[in-house]
Design a protein around this motif. Structure first.
Motif, PDB file in Angstrom:
ATOM      1  N   ALA A   1      36.411  70.525  48.869  1.00 20.48           N
ATOM      2  CA  ALA A   1      37.604  69.679  48.903  1.00 20.48           C
ATOM      3  C   ALA A   1      37.231  68.205  48.789  1.00 20.48           C
ATOM      4  N   GLY A   2      38.096  67.437  48.119  1.00 19.70           N
ATOM      5  CA  GLY A   2      37.838  66.021  47.917  1.00 19.70           C
ATOM      6  C   GLY A   2      38.747  65.100  48.703  1.00 19.70           C
ATOM      7  N   PHE A   3      39.519  65.640  49.644  1.00 20.68           N
ATOM      8  CA  PHE A   3      40.418  64.849  50.478  1.00 20.68           C
ATOM      9  C   PHE A   3      39.882  64.939  51.889  1.00 20.68           C
ATOM     10  N   ARG A   4      39.233  63.870  52.365  1.00 19.81           N
ATOM     11  CA  ARG A   4      38.500  63.973  53.623  1.00 19.81           C
ATOM     12  C   ARG A   4      38.312  62.612  54.272  1.00 19.81           C
ATOM     13  N   ALA A   5      38.121  62.621  55.588  1.00 15.31           N
ATOM     14  CA  ALA A   5      37.918  61.397  56.360  1.00 15.31           C
ATOM     15  C   ALA A   5      36.629  61.512  57.171  1.00 15.31           C
ATOM     16  N   PHE A   6      35.797  60.478  57.101  1.00 13.86           N
ATOM     17  CA  PHE A   6      34.522  60.430  57.809  1.00 13.86           C
ATOM     18  C   PHE A   6      34.533  59.307  58.845  1.00 13.86           C
ATOM     19  N   ARG A   7      33.882  59.546  59.974  1.00 16.68           N
ATOM     20  CA  ARG A   7      33.559  58.443  60.870  1.00 16.68           C
ATOM     21  C   ARG A   7      32.429  57.636  60.240  1.00 16.68           C
ATOM     22  N   ALA A   8      32.495  56.309  60.376  1.00 24.12           N
ATOM     23  CA  ALA A   8      31.501  55.443  59.748  1.00 24.12           C
ATOM     24  C   ALA A   8      30.099  55.718  60.273  1.00 24.12           C
ATOM     25  N   GLU A   9      29.973  55.914  61.600  1.00 26.45           N
ATOM     26  CA  GLU A   9      28.641  56.123  62.146  1.00 26.45           C
ATOM     27  C   GLU A   9      28.019  57.430  61.667  1.00 26.45           C
ATOM     28  N   VAL A  10      28.855  58.383  61.314  1.00 25.70           N
ATOM     29  CA  VAL A  10      28.344  59.632  60.757  1.00 25.70           C
ATOM     30  C   VAL A  10      27.753  59.381  59.370  1.00 25.70           C
ATOM     31  N   LEU A  11      28.475  58.642  58.533  1.00 22.87           N
ATOM     32  CA  LEU A  11      27.955  58.320  57.208  1.00 22.87           C
ATOM     33  C   LEU A  11      26.648  57.541  57.297  1.00 22.87           C
ATOM     34  N   ARG A  12      26.541  56.662  58.290  1.00 21.47           N
ATOM     35  CA  ARG A  12      25.303  55.892  58.437  1.00 21.47           C
ATOM     36  C   ARG A  12      24.128  56.780  58.835  1.00 21.47           C
ATOM     37  N   GLY A  13      24.419  57.922  59.440  1.00 19.72           N
ATOM     38  CA  GLY A  13      23.345  58.756  59.971  1.00 19.72           C
ATOM     39  C   GLY A  13      22.947  59.940  59.125  1.00 19.72           C
ATOM     40  N   ILE A  14      23.548  60.104  57.929  1.00 22.05           N
ATOM     41  CA  ILE A  14      23.247  61.308  57.146  1.00 22.05           C
ATOM     42  C   ILE A  14      22.486  60.995  55.854  1.00 22.05           C
ATOM     43  N   HIS A  15      21.841  59.838  55.822  1.00 24.08           N
ATOM     44  CA  HIS A  15      20.926  59.486  54.734  1.00 24.08           C
ATOM     45  C   HIS A  15      21.609  59.507  53.354  1.00 24.08           C
ATOM     46  N   LEU A  16      22.651  58.702  53.219  1.00 25.60           N
ATOM     47  CA  LEU A  16      23.367  58.631  51.948  1.00 25.60           C
ATOM     48  C   LEU A  16      22.467  58.186  50.806  1.00 25.60           C
ATOM     49  N   GLU A  17      21.416  57.438  51.129  1.00 28.05           N
ATOM     50  CA  GLU A  17      20.512  56.968  50.077  1.00 28.05           C
ATOM     51  C   GLU A  17      19.767  58.117  49.405  1.00 28.05           C
ATOM     52  N   GLU A  18      19.746  59.289  50.027  1.00 26.75           N
ATOM     53  CA  GLU A  18      19.066  60.446  49.453  1.00 26.75           C
ATOM     54  C   GLU A  18      19.994  61.329  48.621  1.00 26.75           C
ATOM     55  N   VAL A  19      21.300  61.058  48.671  1.00 26.93           N
ATOM     56  CA  VAL A  19      22.270  61.910  47.985  1.00 26.93           C
ATOM     57  C   VAL A  19      22.200  61.680  46.478  1.00 26.93           C
ATOM     58  N   ASN A  20      22.071  62.773  45.749  1.00 31.04           N
ATOM     59  CA  ASN A  20      22.037  62.698  44.280  1.00 31.04           C
ATOM     60  C   ASN A  20      22.833  63.879  43.727  1.00 31.04           C
TER      61      ASN A  20
END
Length: 250
Positions: free
Chosen positions: A164-183
């Motif tokens: 699903a593409g309709f979603r809400a994240f807590r900011a601190e969660v996004l900071r902790g899941i290594h977005l820089e590694e997502v490809n």
């Protein structure tokens, strides 16, 4: 809590004003970030006009179209740098019901049980009880249900609508899941982030929505997006069974 609704666009000049107006009506306290991938139909210019008329609407212009995942990552970076506490993914084609935004935002604003981990991610789900899809042909229904069933089986997760593409994240969660590694891109991007949130120890909640197929413009779905998702999910599932439970970036 301060919220940013991120809306990626590519050739959505007809849909964009309606979607932005719906978001502003349903969650007037939220900001909107339009991430335009240099749309040849003038969507970027329309976005500029919307920002000029409303200080709660912003636009991020990207030079080229490199995939939905890259657009959302750019939007996340923009929102995190400015201190937003909740970041929302939402399509520009009108398929996601804006009236469900308050429920998504509320779901990640507080723990479900006092003293417990707060939900890290709330998903607007088509496939939980109460969810539905309007105006999809049989092959699209089969594809989406099959992809989600395969993801649950291969990855050992219980999420009914991990694509699903309709979603809400807590900011601190996004900071902790290594977005820089997502490809990852498309279906695969959504599965990737869902898996990362779960593996970081956060709860994922699914709220039912009625998903309505676009009536204007063309879908961006392609066979390549589906093949990428199948290949990566298979690889991640293999690693989770026979190696460390860490999302692969290959």
């Amino acid at each position: 809590m301060s919220a940013l609704v991120i809306i990626p666009t590519f050739n959505e000049i007809e849909n964009l004003p309606t979607v932005v107006a719906a978001v502003r009506h349903e969650v007037p306290e939220a900001n909107i970030l339009i991430v335009d991938d240099n749309s040849p139909d003038g969507t970027g210019h329309k976005a500029d006009a919307l920002t000029g008329a409303d200080p709660f609407v912003h636009v991020l212009h990207r030079r080229e179209k490199t995939g939905l995942g890259d657009a959302y990552l750019a939007g996340f970076d923009w929102g995190l740098e400015r201190g937003f506490e909740i970041l929302v993914e939402m399509d520009a084609d009108g398929s996601h019901p804006a009236h469900r935004l308050p429920a998504l935002l509320g779901a990640v604003s507080a723990p479900t049980v006092p003293g417990a981990h707060f939900p890290g991610l709330a998903i607007g789900s088509r496939w939980v009880e109460g969810g539905s899809v309007v105006n999809w042909p049989a092959h699209r229904l089969l594809l989406s249900r099959g992809a989600n069933a395969y993801a649950r089986l291969a990855l050992g997760i219980s999420i009914k609508d991990s694509t699903a593409g309709f979603r809400a994240f807590r900011a601190e969660v996004l900071r902790g899941i290594h977005l820089e590694e997502v490809n990852s891109h498309g279906y695969c991007f959504q599965i990737d982030l869902t898996l990362r949130v779960l593996d970081a120890g956060y709860t994922v909640v699914e709220l039912p929505i009625e998903f309505t197929e676009r009536t204007v413009g063309q879908s961006k779905m392609s066979k390549n997006i589906v093949f990428e998702a199948m290949r990566r999910v298979t690889s991640w599932g293999w690693q989770r069974r026979f190696g460390a439970k860490k999302t692969s970036t290959v």
